[in-house]
Every structure is written in C-alpha cells, then in structure tokens.
Motif scaffolding. Structure first.
Motif, PDB file in Angstrom:
ATOM      1  N   GLU A 138      -5.301   3.472  -5.493  1.00  0.00           N
ATOM      2  CA  GLU A 138      -3.898   3.764  -5.733  1.00  0.00           C
ATOM      3  C   GLU A 138      -3.677   5.275  -5.880  1.00  0.00           C
ATOM      4  OE1 GLU A 138      -1.395   2.050  -5.496  1.00  0.00           O
ATOM      5  OE2 GLU A 138       0.066   3.420  -6.403  1.00  0.00           O
ATOM      6  N   LEU A 139      -4.473   5.901  -6.723  1.00  0.00           N
ATOM      7  CA  LEU A 139      -4.321   7.335  -6.967  1.00  0.00           C
ATOM      8  C   LEU A 139      -4.640   8.161  -5.723  1.00  0.00           C
ATOM      9  CD1 LEU A 139      -5.721   7.296 -10.561  1.00  0.00           C
ATOM     10  CD2 LEU A 139      -3.638   8.482  -9.919  1.00  0.00           C
ATOM     11  N   SER A 140      -5.630   7.719  -4.955  1.00  0.00           N
ATOM     12  CA  SER A 140      -5.998   8.476  -3.747  1.00  0.00           C
ATOM     13  C   SER A 140      -4.876   8.445  -2.715  1.00  0.00           C
ATOM     14  CB  SER A 140      -7.263   7.905  -3.112  1.00  0.00           C
ATOM     15  OG  SER A 140      -8.323   7.984  -4.024  1.00  0.00           O
ATOM     16  N   GLN A 141      -4.158   7.301  -2.671  1.00  0.00           N
ATOM     17  CA  GLN A 141      -3.044   7.211  -1.726  1.00  0.00           C
ATOM     18  C   GLN A 141      -1.903   8.118  -2.154  1.00  0.00           C
ATOM     19  OE1 GLN A 141      -1.551   3.471   0.014  1.00  0.00           O
ATOM     20  NE2 GLN A 141      -3.205   2.510  -1.111  1.00  0.00           N
ATOM     21  N   LEU A 142      -1.703   8.211  -3.464  1.00  0.00           N
ATOM     22  CA  LEU A 142      -0.568   8.986  -3.966  1.00  0.00           C
ATOM     23  C   LEU A 142      -0.853  10.483  -4.003  1.00  0.00           C
ATOM     24  CD1 LEU A 142       0.699   6.757  -6.921  1.00  0.00           C
ATOM     25  CD2 LEU A 142       1.758   7.061  -4.684  1.00  0.00           C
ATOM     26  N   TYR A 143      -2.068  10.840  -4.384  1.00  0.00           N
ATOM     27  CA  TYR A 143      -2.361  12.260  -4.575  1.00  0.00           C
ATOM     28  C   TYR A 143      -3.619  12.690  -3.818  1.00  0.00           C
ATOM     29  CZ  TYR A 143       0.313  10.966  -8.746  1.00  0.00           C
ATOM     30  OH  TYR A 143       1.241  10.451  -9.609  1.00  0.00           O
ATOM     31  N   PRO A 144      -3.475  13.537  -2.803  1.00  0.00           N
ATOM     32  CA  PRO A 144      -4.654  14.061  -2.103  1.00  0.00           C
ATOM     33  C   PRO A 144      -5.603  14.789  -3.057  1.00  0.00           C
ATOM     34  CG  PRO A 144      -2.635  14.686  -0.965  1.00  0.00           C
ATOM     35  CD  PRO A 144      -2.216  14.028  -2.227  1.00  0.00           C
ATOM     36  N   VAL A 145      -5.053  15.411  -4.089  1.00  0.00           N
ATOM     37  CA  VAL A 145      -5.875  16.144  -5.056  1.00  0.00           C
ATOM     38  C   VAL A 145      -6.854  15.185  -5.748  1.00  0.00           C
ATOM     39  CG1 VAL A 145      -5.815  17.508  -7.185  1.00  0.00           C
ATOM     40  CG2 VAL A 145      -4.062  17.844  -5.439  1.00  0.00           C
ATOM     41  N   LYS A 282      -0.448  -5.878  -8.898  1.00  0.00           N
ATOM     42  CA  LYS A 282      -0.130  -5.491  -7.518  1.00  0.00           C
ATOM     43  C   LYS A 282       1.344  -5.152  -7.376  1.00  0.00           C
ATOM     44  CE  LYS A 282      -4.112  -5.944  -5.497  1.00  0.00           C
ATOM     45  NZ  LYS A 282      -4.697  -5.216  -4.378  1.00  0.00           N
ATOM     46  N   LEU A 283       2.197  -5.949  -8.046  1.00  0.00           N
ATOM     47  CA  LEU A 283       3.626  -5.655  -7.963  1.00  0.00           C
ATOM     48  C   LEU A 283       3.942  -4.338  -8.677  1.00  0.00           C
ATOM     49  CD1 LEU A 283       5.061  -9.245  -8.574  1.00  0.00           C
ATOM     50  CD2 LEU A 283       5.052  -7.975  -6.419  1.00  0.00           C
ATOM     51  N   ALA A 284       3.213  -4.058  -9.757  1.00  0.00           N
ATOM     52  CA  ALA A 284       3.415  -2.793 -10.472  1.00  0.00           C
ATOM     53  C   ALA A 284       3.038  -1.633  -9.557  1.00  0.00           C
ATOM     54  CB  ALA A 284       2.576  -2.761 -11.745  1.00  0.00           C
ATOM     55  N   GLU A 285       2.006  -1.849  -8.725  1.00  0.00           N
ATOM     56  CA  GLU A 285       1.586  -0.833  -7.767  1.00  0.00           C
ATOM     57  C   GLU A 285       2.729  -0.545  -6.783  1.00  0.00           C
ATOM     58  OE1 GLU A 285      -1.848  -2.104  -5.554  1.00  0.00           O
ATOM     59  OE2 GLU A 285      -2.009  -0.200  -4.478  1.00  0.00           O
ATOM     60  N   VAL A 286       3.421  -1.615  -6.388  1.00  0.00           N
ATOM     61  CA  VAL A 286       4.563  -1.470  -5.475  1.00  0.00           C
ATOM     62  C   VAL A 286       5.619  -0.542  -6.097  1.00  0.00           C
ATOM     63  CG1 VAL A 286       6.510  -2.708  -4.421  1.00  0.00           C
ATOM     64  CG2 VAL A 286       4.207  -3.715  -4.386  1.00  0.00           C
ATOM     65  N   MET A 287       5.942  -0.816  -7.362  1.00  0.00           N
ATOM     66  CA  MET A 287       6.987  -0.025  -8.049  1.00  0.00           C
ATOM     67  C   MET A 287       6.530   1.421  -8.233  1.00  0.00           C
ATOM     68  SD  MET A 287       8.975  -2.588  -8.478  1.00  0.00           S
ATOM     69  CE  MET A 287       8.842  -4.364  -8.541  1.00  0.00           C
ATOM     70  N   MET A 289       4.456   3.098  -6.395  1.00  0.00           N
ATOM     71  CA  MET A 289       4.504   3.825  -5.125  1.00  0.00           C
ATOM     72  C   MET A 289       5.930   4.226  -4.805  1.00  0.00           C
ATOM     73  SD  MET A 289       1.672   1.921  -2.809  1.00  0.00           S
ATOM     74  CE  MET A 289       1.537   3.011  -1.431  1.00  0.00           C
ATOM     75  N   GLN A 290       6.868   3.326  -5.086  1.00  0.00           N
ATOM     76  CA  GLN A 290       8.263   3.652  -4.811  1.00  0.00           C
ATOM     77  C   GLN A 290       8.693   4.890  -5.616  1.00  0.00           C
ATOM     78  OE1 GLN A 290      11.223   3.322  -6.800  1.00  0.00           O
ATOM     79  NE2 GLN A 290      12.557   3.869  -5.083  1.00  0.00           N
ATOM     80  N   ARG A 291       8.274   4.946  -6.874  1.00  0.00           N
ATOM     81  CA  ARG A 291       8.630   6.103  -7.709  1.00  0.00           C
ATOM     82  C   ARG A 291       8.094   7.402  -7.125  1.00  0.00           C
ATOM     83  NH1 ARG A 291       7.663   5.065 -14.106  1.00  0.00           N
ATOM     84  NH2 ARG A 291       8.858   3.137 -14.327  1.00  0.00           N
TER      85      ARG A 291
END
Lengths: 359, 199
Positions: A138-145, A282-287, A289-291
């Motif tokens: 999850e974090l890798s998808q959101l932040y390249p750092v 998983k649904l929390a992951e959806v939310m 990502m939207q944020r």
C-alpha cells in the motif's frame, strides 16, 4: 479510475470476449468454476503484472496454450489509458498507450486496483509478515520514497545478515550497515505509523457501518520503540545476532495489531469476524488511496458477499462509495442477493461466457 | 561450419567477458573481426596488448596510468592536499571531464559488499589511510555512488578517517544542471529538497 472494457484472448477458461463494466457496482454471478474469478484475475494481471493465484504465467494460458492477451481500456483522472498484457511462449510484454514498458514501476499505478479474495483472511489470521506485506504494498504504491527506503532497507539487511552468517565479528563493518538500516528503517517506521493511524480511523468507521457496532482498532507495534533507537538496538543485539546468524531486531519485525474491543482479532476473533475484518481492511485501502491520489481505485471483490451474512452483504453495497467502480463476483443465485442498489450492472457467466444479467 | 571451430569459439567467449556483451553480440563482433582486413585485426589486438601492458595502477592513487606516478599525482599545480575518493577509474574520468576539480584522486576499485565477499581488505584502503596519515591532507571528499554499498563505504571511510583527524565530506545529490525539475525522478527530488541551500 474506471475500467471501460476488458478484452481477453486465450486467458484461463474465459471465452474470447469483451467485458464492458458499467460505472458503480457490477456483479458477475454464476455457478462455481465458470470463470468469475478469472475475470478479476485478468484485470489484476493487467494492473499489477501478476496474478493472485499463481506465480507461473503459463498457468494463465487457456488449455496449456502458449499465449494469452489482455487489453484493458480505462480512464485515469481525465485521461484514457490502455494497458495491454501479452504473454507469448514464456515472455510477457506490457504496453501502456501502445508504448512498450519494461519497468514494473511504469506499469503499476496506471490502473489502480484493490483486490479482495477469500484467501485474504490470512491478513487477519496469519503471520505478521502478511500484514507487513499489505502495508508495504500500500505504502509503496502511494509513496515512491517509501518504496525506495524499503528496497534500500532490505538490501542493507541482506548485507548485514551476510556478515553475521560469516560470523564476522567486525564491529566497524556491522556498524556501517546498521547506519543504513537505521536511516531507511526510520523512514519505514515513520510512514508506517502515520498510515496505520489513518487506516485505523477509516477501518473503524467502515467496520461500524458494515459489520457491527464494536470498536475496531489498528495499532502499530514497531519492533524497535522509536526510529532513533534502531541503530542502538542493532548495536546491542550484535552478539545475539552473531549467534543466530541473522538480524533479529528492526522494522522487518514490525507488527500491525488488529483489535476488536480489547481482544486481538488474530487470536480471539471468530472466523466470521476475521473474514469481515479482512474485507474492511481492503475497503479501508480503497478509501485511503482515494484520499491520496484523488480518485478511487477499481474495487475488485471476489466472493465478498459470501464472506458476510445477508444483512451485512446488503450493507456492503452501501459502504462502497457511489463514485467508485466495483466489480463483485458471487456464486449466490442473483435473486438471493440483497441488492439495494438499482444501478448495479449485472453479468452472468457460464462456461467462460459473459452475458448481460437481469435483475 | 566456421562458427563451431574452437578458435572462433575462444574469440566469441573472449568478447563475452566484456560488460554488456551477450552471446549474440559476441558472435557479431567475432564475425566482424574475421571479415576485417587482417592488418586491421592485428592492429586491434596489438592495441589491446599494448594498452594492457602499458597501463598500470598509479602507486599513489591507484588510478589507471601510463606514467608513474600518474599525471594528476605528479601535477604540482593541483591541490595535493585534497583527495576525492571514487569507486572506479570511470568515476575519476567523469569528474576530470567536468574540469572544475583541482585536487587529486583515490580509486578504491570497488565498494564494501559482504554479499560479494568484498570487505575492507579487498579495497585499496590501506594506501588511502597511509596517504592521510602521511599528513598534508586537508580534506577527503567521498564520491562513491549513491547505492547502499556506496553509502556504506562512504560511512566506513568517514569513521576511519575521522579517527585520523581529517575532514571528510560527501558529494551532494540533486537535480542535474540544466535539467528541468519535472524530469528528475521523485527520489532525486526528495534528496535535493533535503539538501537544499540558502540563496
């Protein structure tokens, strides 16, 4: 993020066909072994270059053939994106908007998806490594750092372990790798702590709406108390580590504790609770990502209604945001499915053939 | 056929030892060499032999050189008290091309890498420490790559040299000159922001 068409050729047991999901909720229903999961698998493969069921791409080709092709047309933000996945005689080739892409990082994120399968119960029930993997992905998808820090951390860990394995009691050499572990591990710890706090808040709300009025909480349980303490902890563990031949402390031992009320969901949760918590994560992951990326990923839920009783299954359709596109498979007869959303698009699948379904 | 000849096979295998050369390219190079006029091919082999025999490591800085010591170490217009440490001769070559550096070099011929069995003893470190211990060194600039191994080596050097009482610095990482910020990758930008300077 919206998937407009999915075209599969020679993929699994699916007929060569074009799947055209609508916006909002889509339901694919049919008996077992008709190809429901394969449709989701094809989308997942185009989005992430891999399947959740196998690491051997050859298994994805129909009748042990030597090729399969997937073409997905989607919109990301306001721009159209076409992803092509071609597997031919053992080699896979990906194209994004007709241009060949060799790097995984150039394909990931073009079509963001969140996938839930019944096996995901291990996220709650299984070992800590599964929860770390969930967070890392999850974090890798959101932040390249984060991805970079993770890669550097793992690399430094392998180097330190190699020194330990050779029983090289060389304080100076161990220390330089510990410094790297401390630097990159510190980034991992700080970002994990932030994200778990955010995820916990979202998951608690979803759990309340979907499952039961019980407090669900995710807490970060780092192996080392604080980012600043990594270097010192590793230095103190040198003798122990030399004996065991690997690094026993650090963020690669972190845990995300999941509690319902004051009880650990992993140790004391019922099977039903564990299934619902996995779905909620998983649904929390959806939310989440939207944020962070400003739009919802495509939500892929394999047999999700079966994981819930009928009341909760009905609520599932209300917690999925209207703006998100969801593709849900179910083996239940469609008339038994507690559909409260008339705008759901139905598909029936039989022998790998998708047909528009009827309410 | 000629390609099955052990003589040709030996040539192909020799080309394969070069970086970035696979079987196909090696075959192309071998075939090309065999189609050249003989004197050109002999000249090629003579050039290789001459270079290999004539180029050695500088006894001072371990860079590749045809003179002893190398031209950089022998140049008294250069600041002999400033040492730039690089992983490979290519690093020194790249910095030399820039033309702005007026100090001297030290080539390690590798970086610390336990997974590949490379420890301090496998690198040209003792010589570097001796240069520093010999005095007259004001600063050591560590220009190893920004890989995990490069960073670990930099830190190792900093600690060992710190004990010798010499100033050690690390080259900055950032956005390429003349390059648009929009072309830099996210990691480089994050680093560049961290290492920002006041104007």
């Amino acid at each position: 993020m919206m998937l407009h068409t999915l075209h599969c050729r020679r993929f699994r047991g699916l007929a060569d066909t074009t799947f055209t999901p609508g916006p909002g909720v889509n339901i694919i229903y049919g008996a077992n072994a008709q190809g429901k999961t394969s449709v989701l698998e094809a989308i997942l493969y185009a989005a992430t270059t891999r399947s959740h069921r196998t690491t051997t791409d050859a298994e994805l080709a129909r009748h042990e053939g030597h090729e399969f092709h997937i073409v997905a047309n989607a919109t990301r933000g306001n721009s159209p994106v076409t992803i092509e996945a071609h597997w031919w005689k053992g080699a896979k080739r990906f194209k994004v908007n007709s241009a060949t892409q060799a790097r995984l990082s150039d394909i990931l994120g073009q079509l963001c998806v969140v996938f839930f399968a019944p096996e995901d119960i291990t996220l709650v029930k299984g070992a800590a490594s599964g929860r770390r993997l969930f967070l890392d992905m999850e974090l890798s998808q959101l932040y390249p750092v984060y991805l970079r820090a993770l890669q550097q951390y793992r690399h430094a860990l392998r180097q330190r372990n190699e020194l330990l394995r050779q029983h090289r009691d060389d304080t100076e050499m161990l220390a330089v790798w510990e410094a790297q572990l401390s630097e990159h591990g510190g980034v991992l710890m700080r970002m994990r702590a932030e994200t778990i706090t955010e995820l916990s808040e979202i998951a608690a709300d979803l759990y309340g709406r979907l499952v039961a009025d019980e407090p669900l909480a995710l807490t970060y349980q780092p192996d080392v108390g604080a980012p600043d303490a990594i270097a010192e902890t590793l230095a103190r563990a040198r003798t122990t580590d030399l004996n065991r031949g690997n690094t026993g402390r650090g963020p690669h031992r972190d845990e995300m504790d999941i509690r319902i009320g004051d009880k650990s969901a992993r140790a004391y949760g019922s099977q039903g609770q564990q299934k619902s918590v996995a779905l909620v994560l998983k649904l929390a992951e959806v939310m989440l990502m939207q944020r962070h990326i400003g739009e919802y990923p495509v939500v892929l839920l394999d047999e999700a209604p079966a994981e819930l009783d009928s009341n909760r299954a009905q609520r599932l359709f209300t917690v999925i945001p209207d703006a998100a596109q969801a593709i849900i498979t179910t083996a239940q007869p469609i008339e038994l499915l507690p559909l409260s959303r008339e705008n759901a698009t139905l598909f029936q699948i039989e022998g790998g053939c998708l047909e528009p379904g009827t309410h | 056929m000629f390609i099955q000849s052990p003589i040709v096979e030996r040539l192909i295998e020799s080309f394969r030892r070069l970086p970035g050369v696979g079987r196909k390219s090696a075959e192309r190079y071998a075939l090309h060499l065999l189609s050249m006029p003989p004197e050109q091919a002999f000249d090629f082999s003579a050039a290789m032999r001459e270079a290999r025999e004539g180029i050695t490591w500088c006894p001072v800085c371990r860079n590749l050189t045809d003179t002893t010591p190398c031209v950089v170490c022998a140049d008294d217009r250069r600041d002999q008290s400033l040492i730039c440490v690089v992983e490979q001769p290519t690093g020194a070559m790249a910095i030399e091309k820039g033309g702005a550096y007026r100090g001297v070099y030290h080539v390690l011929h590798g970086v610390l890498n336990p997974l590949e069995g490379i420890g301090p003893d496998e690198l040209q470190l003792e010589l570097l420490f001796n240069r520093v211990k010999g005095g007259n060194i004001s600063e050591v600039i560590v220009a190893t790559n920004t890989t995990a191994e490069g960073e670990a080596t930099a830190l190792y050097l900093a600690r060992r040299m710190g004990a010798l009482g010499v100033q050690v610095s690390r080259i900055a990482h950032g956005v390429p000159m003349g390059g648009g910020v929009e072309y830099a990758d996210a990691m480089t930008l994050a680093h560049a922001l961290e290492g920002r300077s006041r104007i």
